[in-house]
Design a protein around this motif. Structure first.
Motif, PDB file in Angstrom:
ATOM      1  N   MET A 221       0.832  -1.211   0.000  1.00  0.00           N
ATOM      2  CA  MET A 221       0.000   0.000   0.000  1.00  0.00           C
ATOM      3  C   MET A 221       0.867   1.261   0.000  1.00  0.00           C
ATOM      4  O   MET A 221       0.549   2.252  -0.658  1.00  0.00           O
ATOM      5  N   ASP A 222       1.959   1.215   0.763  1.00  0.00           N
ATOM      6  CA  ASP A 222       2.862   2.369   0.787  1.00  0.00           C
ATOM      7  C   ASP A 222       3.471   2.609  -0.594  1.00  0.00           C
ATOM      8  O   ASP A 222       3.626   3.755  -1.039  1.00  0.00           O
ATOM      9  N   LEU A 223       3.822   1.526  -1.270  1.00  0.00           N
ATOM     10  CA  LEU A 223       4.377   1.669  -2.620  1.00  0.00           C
ATOM     11  C   LEU A 223       3.331   2.238  -3.587  1.00  0.00           C
ATOM     12  O   LEU A 223       3.655   3.064  -4.456  1.00  0.00           O
ATOM     13  N   VAL A 224       2.087   1.803  -3.429  1.00  0.00           N
ATOM     14  CA  VAL A 224       1.032   2.354  -4.285  1.00  0.00           C
ATOM     15  C   VAL A 224       0.912   3.862  -4.039  1.00  0.00           C
ATOM     16  O   VAL A 224       0.858   4.661  -4.982  1.00  0.00           O
ATOM     17  N   ASN A 225       0.897   4.253  -2.786  1.00  0.00           N
ATOM     18  CA  ASN A 225       0.783   5.676  -2.468  1.00  0.00           C
ATOM     19  C   ASN A 225       1.955   6.465  -3.033  1.00  0.00           C
ATOM     20  O   ASN A 225       1.788   7.595  -3.523  1.00  0.00           O
ATOM     21  N   GLU A 226       3.118   5.862  -2.949  1.00  0.00           N
ATOM     22  CA  GLU A 226       4.303   6.544  -3.502  1.00  0.00           C
ATOM     23  C   GLU A 226       4.118   6.758  -5.013  1.00  0.00           C
ATOM     24  O   GLU A 226       4.319   7.857  -5.524  1.00  0.00           O
ATOM     25  N   GLN A 227       3.703   5.705  -5.698  1.00  0.00           N
ATOM     26  CA  GLN A 227       3.510   5.776  -7.152  1.00  0.00           C
ATOM     27  C   GLN A 227       2.438   6.812  -7.520  1.00  0.00           C
ATOM     28  O   GLN A 227       2.659   7.681  -8.378  1.00  0.00           O
ATOM     29  N   GLU A 228       1.303   6.738  -6.846  1.00  0.00           N
ATOM     30  CA  GLU A 228       0.204   7.640  -7.190  1.00  0.00           C
ATOM     31  C   GLU A 228       0.574   9.084  -6.837  1.00  0.00           C
ATOM     32  O   GLU A 228       0.116  10.026  -7.488  1.00  0.00           O
ATOM     33  N   GLY A 229       1.391   9.229  -5.811  1.00  0.00           N
ATOM     34  CA  GLY A 229       1.861  10.570  -5.444  1.00  0.00           C
ATOM     35  C   GLY A 229       2.630  11.216  -6.593  1.00  0.00           C
ATOM     36  O   GLY A 229       2.511  12.415  -6.855  1.00  0.00           O
ATOM     37  N   TRP A 230       3.438  10.409  -7.281  1.00  0.00           N
ATOM     38  CA  TRP A 230       4.162  10.942  -8.446  1.00  0.00           C
ATOM     39  C   TRP A 230       3.192  11.351  -9.558  1.00  0.00           C
ATOM     40  O   TRP A 230       3.405  12.358 -10.228  1.00  0.00           O
ATOM     41  N   TYR A 231       2.127  10.554  -9.728  1.00  0.00           N
ATOM     42  CA  TYR A 231       1.147  10.920 -10.764  1.00  0.00           C
ATOM     43  C   TYR A 231       0.480  12.253 -10.432  1.00  0.00           C
ATOM     44  O   TYR A 231       0.170  13.039 -11.317  1.00  0.00           O
ATOM     45  N   LYS A 232       0.256  12.469  -9.156  1.00  0.00           N
ATOM     46  CA  LYS A 232      -0.353  13.747  -8.765  1.00  0.00           C
ATOM     47  C   LYS A 232       0.588  14.896  -9.107  1.00  0.00           C
ATOM     48  O   LYS A 232       0.173  15.925  -9.634  1.00  0.00           O
ATOM     49  N   LYS A 233       1.873  14.681  -8.818  1.00  0.00           N
ATOM     50  CA  LYS A 233       2.853  15.730  -9.134  1.00  0.00           C
ATOM     51  C   LYS A 233       2.908  15.957 -10.649  1.00  0.00           C
ATOM     52  O   LYS A 233       3.031  17.098 -11.110  1.00  0.00           O
TER      53      LYS A 233
END
Lengths: 454, 405
Positions: A221-233
């Motif tokens: 889940m942490d890795l998913v959040n990290e990935q999606e965080g980049w998409y937001k940026k």
């Protein structure tokens, strides 16, 4: 989905990002290694519908593919026509939910695992391994049938997760989803879906002999959040750039291919790499379309059969398709922070609402208008699937919302999968007319009112 | 009201039908049922004039038991083939099936706004779930539209104890909504009484069905659809009594002869298709639709807590062709063919509502293994007359059925 027969097109789609190429290469390597492992170990292999929480399978190290991703691969390998024929030959309607039925069609192909005369595999990348687990959520009746038949044809087992309908309809869900996700759902819906998830885990433990580890899920889940965080940026960066450094042709594939790998180190790193690559373009002042004049939003499934379509209006009008849901979904819909409190509930809060924000007004219509504003959209081209009940999404309300906000919309109904019905010339003409008669005059009107916006 | 010429029989004004036999029309009870079937709003209007509440139902998993317990009049939402679809075409995408489009038209153009005090939608299939979304949104963004207040019953038909429990919560929520509409609480005793009434209604219909597919067929398909369908628009107690009387009358009706056909697939809100089949000398002995045999299957268990009893009835009855698993659909059809003595099966689906076609290859294999003929009609539309080539294909099927005679 790509197709076997290219329609008339003035130009091939030009993709410039290394991240897109890297994702394409990775997914093939990953698939071949995964299949080799399934065959070597004789372990279970699962096919999942796109809204089934793949994170559980990732955490339990159960090999899987997402059905809709595999459909795209079948299309790219020019299999659609043959698979339509196979469905017909076996008594099924080839035009029903064809986006989800490619793997089913493949299961009827007696040549799937064979090689052609030149020694190349006939099935896409040599075909799917034997499916022992077939899982969908009951988000549509036809999906349950498709996964049922898939399980039957492979000698596997069907598992159906429940689905509930939202009573809450938060207009600003995209602001709450990451941190205040508990607030956007009816609590009883989350409670039931968490219990459903626990039952799935118990079933998987019994079926596969593998143990579920909550710490591993949190890691995923942490890795998913990290990935999606980049998409937001990435999304925010593109939105603030005038002109934009990349278009949907660059971002859709780069994001979607990695999205199917979410929860892995590779996917999180790929998302970071994509951001860094785009940031470099921005820092250098590079523009996807140097004469950008109009910013266009694409609503609906990707135009897989004709990606070059998106670029046909760049030279003549400076019209740039710079927004699609694929990047924005990652940016706004997938992140669920505060995982550590209850990883299962956080995960549930991701998958339980996928239908809501995509296909339920006002979840979708309120998001689209917010996105149109954030991205300074001048015009929206909206493809409404004309054969697919699953994709019905209240297009009337979406269009009304955008038009009321002063954003012109061109909508048309089409089959996103059947290339036979796609006419590139007619579509190009329709969009050109829309740009000339609605988007440009509307832009000029706005420019007159506030010249600084130009 | 349905289209077609009117005839006057036993003092009742009923729509002429090719297939309703004179023996049926001589039955006062049958004619009263047919009048209710034809004049679908009549009883609801009377009810409303008395200041009582009328609740529309969309989908076939809205528990009558709770509405009746609250003293309300449940009425099924139905289409009107004669209405232009101006509103439906404005709000709905192409992929909404034709019958639902016609139902939606009446929900949005004010027809049902005038007739109903509330609308309960059950998630009986994928399409009507979307109708709920759209009506809810119309209420939010276009409150001036005369659309009845809407509630949704979020059944989860995935069969496990978890989801059965969830359904009890969902039905409790629906009960609260009904109480809000009624302006009073509804007691368990009232719900049990309504459950008993509905069980009696279902028992009466089962007795009627026995005359459709016994050794001798006394009630043909069109007559059966009329008898069953009338109950969707009339007082349940009255309906039960009339069905019982028809059953007694029908024992003396002339036997219907011809090859026996079972119908599987889309709901038919009128008798048009059955009339065509009957004109061709076929006898429709059963169907798996909610406007037909499926409506009276499984009773409410009155011995358990009332909410559980209601869930048990709707959650555990035979699934629809859309909700069943493929293997299950084969087993169900096999049982229905066996029970009705059908010699042929008609598969029929409307365009954009064709989930059942995923069952059909396996079902056809089963039928062929038993020497039972079948024909498939897909991509159909409503009303029936709009389907080109239907008569020819039905005639072809009838000829095949009669082959060798």
């Amino acid at each position: 989905m790509a197709e076997e027969k290219k329609p008339a097109s003035r130009s091939a789609a030009v993709k410039k990002l290394a991240a897109t190429k890297a994702a394409g290469e990775y997914q093939k390597k990953w698939f071949l290694e995964m299949r080799e492992r399934v065959e070597r170990e004789g372990c279970d292999f699962a096919i999942l519908n796109a809204d089934v929480p793949m994170e559980i399978f990732r955490a339990m190290d159960i090999p899987f593919v997402v059905n809709q991703w595999w459909s795209a691969i079948c299309g790219a390998k020019r299999k659609t026509k043959r698979y339509f024929e196979l469905m017909r030959e076996n008594g099924y309607r080839p035009d029903l939910d064809s986006y989800c039925a490619m793997a089913l069609a493949e299961s009827y192909d007696p040549d799937d695992k064979k090689l052609d005369e030149e020694g190349n595999p006939i099935g896409p990348w040599g075909g799917l391994p034997r499916i022992s687990i077939s899982i969908t959520r009951a988000t549509s009746d036809s999906l349950v049938k498709i996964y049922d038949l898939l399980a039957r044809n492979h000698g596997g087992e069907l598992y159906v997760m429940g689905n509930t309908i939202a009573r809450k309809t938060p207009l600003n869900w995209y602001e709450l989803a990451a941190d205040r996700w508990e607030e956007i759902y009816d609590s009883d819906r989350l409670d039931a879906a968490v219990e459903d998830l626990k039952e799935l885990i118990r079933w998987l433990e019994r079926k596969t002999g593998r143990r579920f580890d909550m710490n591993k899920l949190q890691e995923v889940m942490d890795l998913v959040n990290e990935q999606e965080g980049w998409y937001k940026k990435i999304r925010d960066l593109i939105a603030q750039c005038h002109p934009v450094p990349v278009t949907v042709v660059d971002t859709i594939n780069a994001v979607m291919q990695a999205q199917w790998q979410r929860g892995t180190r590779w996917a999180a790193d790929h998302a970071r790499g994509l951001y860094e690559e785009i940031k470099v373009l921005v820092d250098k002042g590079e523009a996807a379309v140097p004469n950008e004049k109009l910013r266009m939003m694409w609503l609906g499934r990707g135009m897989w059969q004709d990606f070059a379509f998106y670029q046909r209006f760049e030279e003549k009008y400076g019209a740039v398709f710079m927004w699609s849901m694929y990047l924005a979904m990652g940016a706004d819909a997938y992140t669920r922070n505060h995982v550590e409190k209850d990883p299962l509930r956080a995960l549930t809060a991701r998958f339980v609402g996928m239908e809501d924000f995509l296909h339920m007004p006002p979840w979708n219509s309120s998001w689209f208008i917010q996105q149109a504003r954030q991205n300074d959209i001048d015009g929206v081209v909206y493809m409404i699937p004309d054969n697919d009940v699953i994709a019905l999404e209240g297009s009337y309300f979406i269009i009304r919302n955008l038009e009321d906000a002063g954003i012109p919309v061109l909508s048309f109904q089409a089959d996103p999968v059947n290339v036979g019905k796609w006419n590139a010339e007619t579509m190009t003409g329709m969009v050109e007319e829309f740009i000339e008669q609605r988007v440009i005059p509307n832009r000029e009107k706005i420019n007159k009112k506030s010249p600084s916006v130009q | 009201m349905l289209g077609g010429g009117l005839i006057l029989t036993i003092g009742k004004e009923v729509t002429a039908s090719m297939s309703i036999r004179p023996c049926a029309l001589r039955s006062e009870a049958f004619c009263t049922l047919k009048e209710a079937y034809d004049q679908r709003d009549a009883q609801a209007l009377k009810w409303r004039k008395q200041g009582k509440k009328v609740i529309g139902k969309l989908g076939f998993d809205v528990p009558d038991e709770l509405l009746l317990a609250a003293g309300m009049f449940p009425v099924q939402v139905c289409a009107d083939a004669g209405k232009p679809l101006a509103e439906a075409n404005k709000y709905l995408e192409n992929a909404f099936e034709s019958v639902v489009r016609a139902q939606f038209e009446k929900l949005v153009d004010g027809t049902y706004g005038e007739l109903l005090d509330g609308l309960a939608i059950s998630n009986s299939n994928d399409t009507i779930i979307r109708i709920f979304y759209y009506l809810r949104e119309i209420h939010r963004v276009e409150p001036e539209k005369n659309v009845p207040p809407v509630t949704f019953i979020d059944w989860t038909f995935t069969r496990s104890r978890l989801w059965q429990n969830r359904c009890e919560f969902v039905i409790e929520l629906f009960k609260q909504q009904v109480e809000q509409w009624a302006g009073r609480t509804v007691s368990d005793d009232e719900i049990r009484a309504a459950g008993k009434l509905m069980n009696e209604n279902r028992a009466a219909l089962r007795a009627m069905a026995a005359l459709r597919h016994g050794e001798e067929v006394r009630i043909n398909g069109s007559e059966a659809l009329t008898i069953i369908g009338a109950g969707l628009f009339m007082d349940k107690e009255e309906h039960t009594e009339l069905v019982r009387r028809v059953v007694e009358d029908a024992k003396a009706w002339a036997p219907v002869t011809g090859k026996r056909v079972f119908y599987s697939g889309a709901n038919h809100e009128d008798t048009a298709l059955y009339e065509k089949l009957e004109e061709l000398g076929l006898v429709v002995v059963g169907e798996d639709t909610d406007w037909g045999d499926r409506s009276y299957e499984r009773d409410m268990d009155l011995s358990c807590p009332v909410i559980r009893g209601i869930v048990d009835r709707y959650f555990l009855r035979t699934p629809t062709v859309e909700k069943s698993r493929v293997a299950q659909s084969v087993e169900i059809l096999s049982g229905q063919v066996e029970a009705t003595g059908a010699q042929g099966v008609i598969f029929y689906t409307n365009a954009y509502a064709e989930v059942a076609t995923f069952n059909m290859p396996e079902q056809r294999k089963m039928l062929e293994g038993r020497g039972i003929k079948h024909m498939t009609f897909s991509r159909m539309t409503y009303p029936l007359r709009k389907n080109e080539g239907l008569d020819e294909k039905l005639a072809e099927f009838a000829a095949e059925m009669k082959g060798g005679e």
